[in-house]
Design a protein around this motif. Structure first.
Motif, PDB file in Angstrom:
ATOM      1  N   VAL A   1       0.884  -1.134  -0.165  1.00 16.91           N
ATOM      2  CA  VAL A   1      -0.057  -0.057  -0.102  1.00 16.91           C
ATOM      3  C   VAL A   1       0.766   1.370   0.086  1.00 16.91           C
ATOM      4  N   VAL A   2       2.022   1.186   0.762  1.00 16.34           N
ATOM      5  CA  VAL A   2       2.816   2.407   1.040  1.00 16.34           C
ATOM      6  C   VAL A   2       3.543   2.564  -0.291  1.00 16.34           C
ATOM      7  N   LEU A   3       4.024   1.823  -1.032  1.00 21.00           N
ATOM      8  CA  LEU A   3       4.635   1.867  -2.260  1.00 21.00           C
ATOM      9  C   LEU A   3       3.516   2.165  -3.283  1.00 21.00           C
ATOM     10  N   ALA A   4       2.555   1.263  -3.528  1.00 22.00           N
ATOM     11  CA  ALA A   4       1.659   1.758  -4.534  1.00 22.00           C
ATOM     12  C   ALA A   4       0.963   3.168  -4.346  1.00 22.00           C
ATOM     13  N   ASN A   5       0.897   3.700  -3.406  1.00 21.13           N
ATOM     14  CA  ASN A   5       0.551   5.158  -3.082  1.00 21.13           C
ATOM     15  C   ASN A   5       1.353   6.208  -3.004  1.00 21.13           C
ATOM     16  N   SER A   6       2.677   5.839  -3.510  1.00 20.07           N
ATOM     17  CA  SER A   6       3.940   6.698  -3.155  1.00 20.07           C
ATOM     18  C   SER A   6       3.838   7.602  -1.760  1.00 20.07           C
ATOM     19  N   ILE A   7       3.504   7.051  -0.863  1.00 24.52           N
ATOM     20  CA  ILE A   7       3.514   7.881   0.480  1.00 24.52           C
ATOM     21  C   ILE A   7       4.777   8.439   0.882  1.00 24.52           C
ATOM     22  N   LEU A   8       5.917   7.663   0.651  1.00 24.44           N
ATOM     23  CA  LEU A   8       7.154   8.080   0.834  1.00 24.44           C
ATOM     24  C   LEU A   8       7.907   9.145  -0.030  1.00 24.44           C
ATOM     25  N   PRO A   9       8.047  10.079   0.414  1.00 21.01           N
ATOM     26  CA  PRO A   9       8.783  11.327  -0.666  1.00 21.01           C
ATOM     27  C   PRO A   9      10.327  10.814  -0.961  1.00 21.01           C
ATOM     28  N   VAL A  10      10.240  10.455  -2.100  1.00 15.77           N
ATOM     29  CA  VAL A  10      11.595  10.051  -2.925  1.00 15.77           C
ATOM     30  C   VAL A  10      12.078  10.779  -3.978  1.00 15.77           C
ATOM     31  N   ILE A  11      11.452  12.141  -4.301  1.00 15.30           N
ATOM     32  CA  ILE A  11      11.980  12.780  -5.252  1.00 15.30           C
ATOM     33  C   ILE A  11      11.978  14.273  -4.282  1.00 15.30           C
ATOM     34  N   ASP A  12      13.134  14.926  -4.341  1.00 15.07           N
ATOM     35  CA  ASP A  12      13.331  16.143  -3.916  1.00 15.07           C
ATOM     36  C   ASP A  12      12.705  17.440  -4.624  1.00 15.07           C
ATOM     37  N   ASP A  13      12.044  18.053  -3.796  1.00 15.69           N
ATOM     38  CA  ASP A  13      11.145  19.297  -4.380  1.00 15.69           C
ATOM     39  C   ASP A  13      11.596  20.494  -3.584  1.00 15.69           C
ATOM     40  N   ALA A  14      12.184  21.614  -4.297  1.00 16.00           N
ATOM     41  CA  ALA A  14      12.772  22.641  -3.315  1.00 16.00           C
ATOM     42  C   ALA A  14      11.715  23.211  -2.530  1.00 16.00           C
ATOM     43  N   GLY A  15      10.403  23.160  -2.915  1.00 23.03           N
ATOM     44  CA  GLY A  15       9.379  24.078  -2.323  1.00 23.03           C
ATOM     45  C   GLY A  15       8.556  23.183  -1.518  1.00 23.03           C
ATOM     46  N   HIS A  16       8.812  21.921  -1.248  1.00 24.39           N
ATOM     47  CA  HIS A  16       8.319  20.888  -0.346  1.00 24.39           C
ATOM     48  C   HIS A  16       8.589  21.207   0.975  1.00 24.39           C
ATOM     49  N   GLU A  17       7.424  21.038   1.822  1.00 23.00           N
ATOM     50  CA  GLU A  17       7.656  21.600   3.279  1.00 23.00           C
ATOM     51  C   GLU A  17       8.809  20.676   3.970  1.00 23.00           C
ATOM     52  N   TYR A  18       8.962  19.105   3.428  1.00 21.16           N
ATOM     53  CA  TYR A  18      10.177  18.440   4.147  1.00 21.16           C
ATOM     54  C   TYR A  18      11.428  18.772   4.086  1.00 21.16           C
ATOM     55  N   GLN A  19      11.714  19.601   2.912  1.00 19.91           N
ATOM     56  CA  GLN A  19      12.944  20.058   2.477  1.00 19.91           C
ATOM     57  C   GLN A  19      13.473  21.304   2.823  1.00 19.91           C
ATOM     58  N   THR A  20      12.561  21.788   3.995  1.00 19.08           N
ATOM     59  CA  THR A  20      12.983  23.143   4.433  1.00 19.08           C
ATOM     60  C   THR A  20      13.906  23.020   5.676  1.00 19.08           C
ATOM     61  N   ASN A  21      14.752  23.949   6.012  1.00 19.50           N
ATOM     62  CA  ASN A  21      15.975  23.935   6.878  1.00 19.50           C
ATOM     63  C   ASN A  21      15.391  23.997   8.205  1.00 19.50           C
ATOM     64  N   ILE A  22      14.083  24.565   8.420  1.00 20.14           N
ATOM     65  CA  ILE A  22      13.765  24.934   9.964  1.00 20.14           C
ATOM     66  C   ILE A  22      13.518  23.623  10.729  1.00 20.14           C
ATOM     67  N   GLN A  23      14.068  23.458  11.656  1.00 21.80           N
ATOM     68  CA  GLN A  23      14.038  22.269  12.411  1.00 21.80           C
ATOM     69  C   GLN A  23      14.256  22.750  13.869  1.00 21.80           C
ATOM     70  N   ILE A  24      13.517  22.213  14.750  1.00 21.11           N
ATOM     71  CA  ILE A  24      13.565  22.549  16.146  1.00 21.11           C
ATOM     72  C   ILE A  24      13.566  21.194  17.071  1.00 21.11           C
ATOM     73  N   ALA A  25      14.306  21.230  18.170  1.00 26.61           N
ATOM     74  CA  ALA A  25      14.688  20.045  18.768  1.00 26.61           C
ATOM     75  C   ALA A  25      13.265  19.288  19.539  1.00 26.61           C
ATOM     76  N   GLU A  26      12.484  20.219  19.761  1.00 27.02           N
ATOM     77  CA  GLU A  26      11.149  19.592  20.277  1.00 27.02           C
ATOM     78  C   GLU A  26      10.471  18.471  19.171  1.00 27.02           C
ATOM     79  N   LEU A  27      10.353  19.049  17.902  1.00 20.07           N
ATOM     80  CA  LEU A  27       9.876  18.182  16.878  1.00 20.07           C
ATOM     81  C   LEU A  27      10.672  17.064  16.219  1.00 20.07           C
ATOM     82  N   ASN A  28      11.999  17.156  16.451  1.00 16.84           N
ATOM     83  CA  ASN A  28      13.021  16.341  16.103  1.00 16.84           C
ATOM     84  C   ASN A  28      12.886  15.236  16.989  1.00 16.84           C
ATOM     85  N   ALA A  29      12.609  15.475  18.418  1.00 16.61           N
ATOM     86  CA  ALA A  29      12.379  14.433  19.495  1.00 16.61           C
ATOM     87  C   ALA A  29      10.892  13.954  19.206  1.00 16.61           C
TER      88      ALA A  29
END
Length: 194
Positions: free
Chosen positions: A166-194
């Motif tokens: 199901v995960v692979l068929a629905n392409s749930i995991l981000p496997v392509i970099d997109d400059a505007g995508h939320e997962y690719q921003t550099n803002i990270q804070i320890a509370e959310l990393n934890a």
């Protein structure tokens, strides 16, 4: 040193369920370093660490514990193996980028946490883990700041025999970099990393 809390809390029966497992962590940045910190307190048999980057200043603000100046001269793997080997046995690592060409000790793992921030790297790791039939949890986060507060999301996806198709068929995991995508921003804070 021994875990005296487990006997106090009567956790030995539950601990036995995971005490024979070897768990891998791919990526020791903000999130991966917290996964390591949490897993180091569990009774898993071994922890295998994988990351090909050096420990730099931004890591010290996104990871558990404190940092000494001399830590910046080490790879993340070497630093974390050194830190956590003083607390528990079975912590090893390889300073490599995991993929089909460099499977390293991943094949020895019973379970893996994938904590990488680049889609291309995730694609390589996911392909290898699927080929080996190793279950894993892929984690990610992304924050942005537009006109004031932080906005974003945290993601955790289990991939095992029941969910893999199901995960692979629905392409749930981000496997392509997109400059505007939320997962690719550099803002990270320890509370959310934890």
């Amino acid at each position: 040193f021994p875990d005296t809390h487990s006997s106090h809390a009567e956790l030995h029966e539950l601990n036995r369920r995971i005490s024979s497992l070897t768990v891998g962590i791919i990526g020791l940045g903000g999130t991966g370093s917290y996964v390591l910190d949490f897993l180091s307190k569990t009774p898993v048999k071994a922890l295998k660490l994988f990351d090909d980057y050096d420990y730099v200043v931004k890591n010290s603000f996104r990871s558990p514990g404190t940092t000494r100046f001399e830590d910046f001269k080490k790879t993340k793997v070497d630093l974390y193996v050194e830190r956590y080997s003083s607390f528990r046995m079975g912590v090893t690592g390889e300073a490599i980028r995991v993929g089909h060409e460099t499977p390293g000790l991943i094949a020895d793992c019973d379970f893996v946490f994938v904590c990488v921030d680049k889609g291309e790297s995730r694609a390589q790791v996911v392909g290898l883990l699927n080929d080996l039939g190793i279950p894993f949890i892929d984690v990610g986060m992304g924050l942005s700041r537009i006109d004031g507060p932080l906005n974003g999301r945290v993601r955790a996806t289990l991939v095992d025999d029941e969910t893999r198709s199901v995960v692979l068929a629905n392409s749930i995991l981000p496997v392509i970099d997109d400059a505007g995508h939320e997962y690719q921003t550099n803002i990270q804070i320890a509370e959310l990393n934890a």
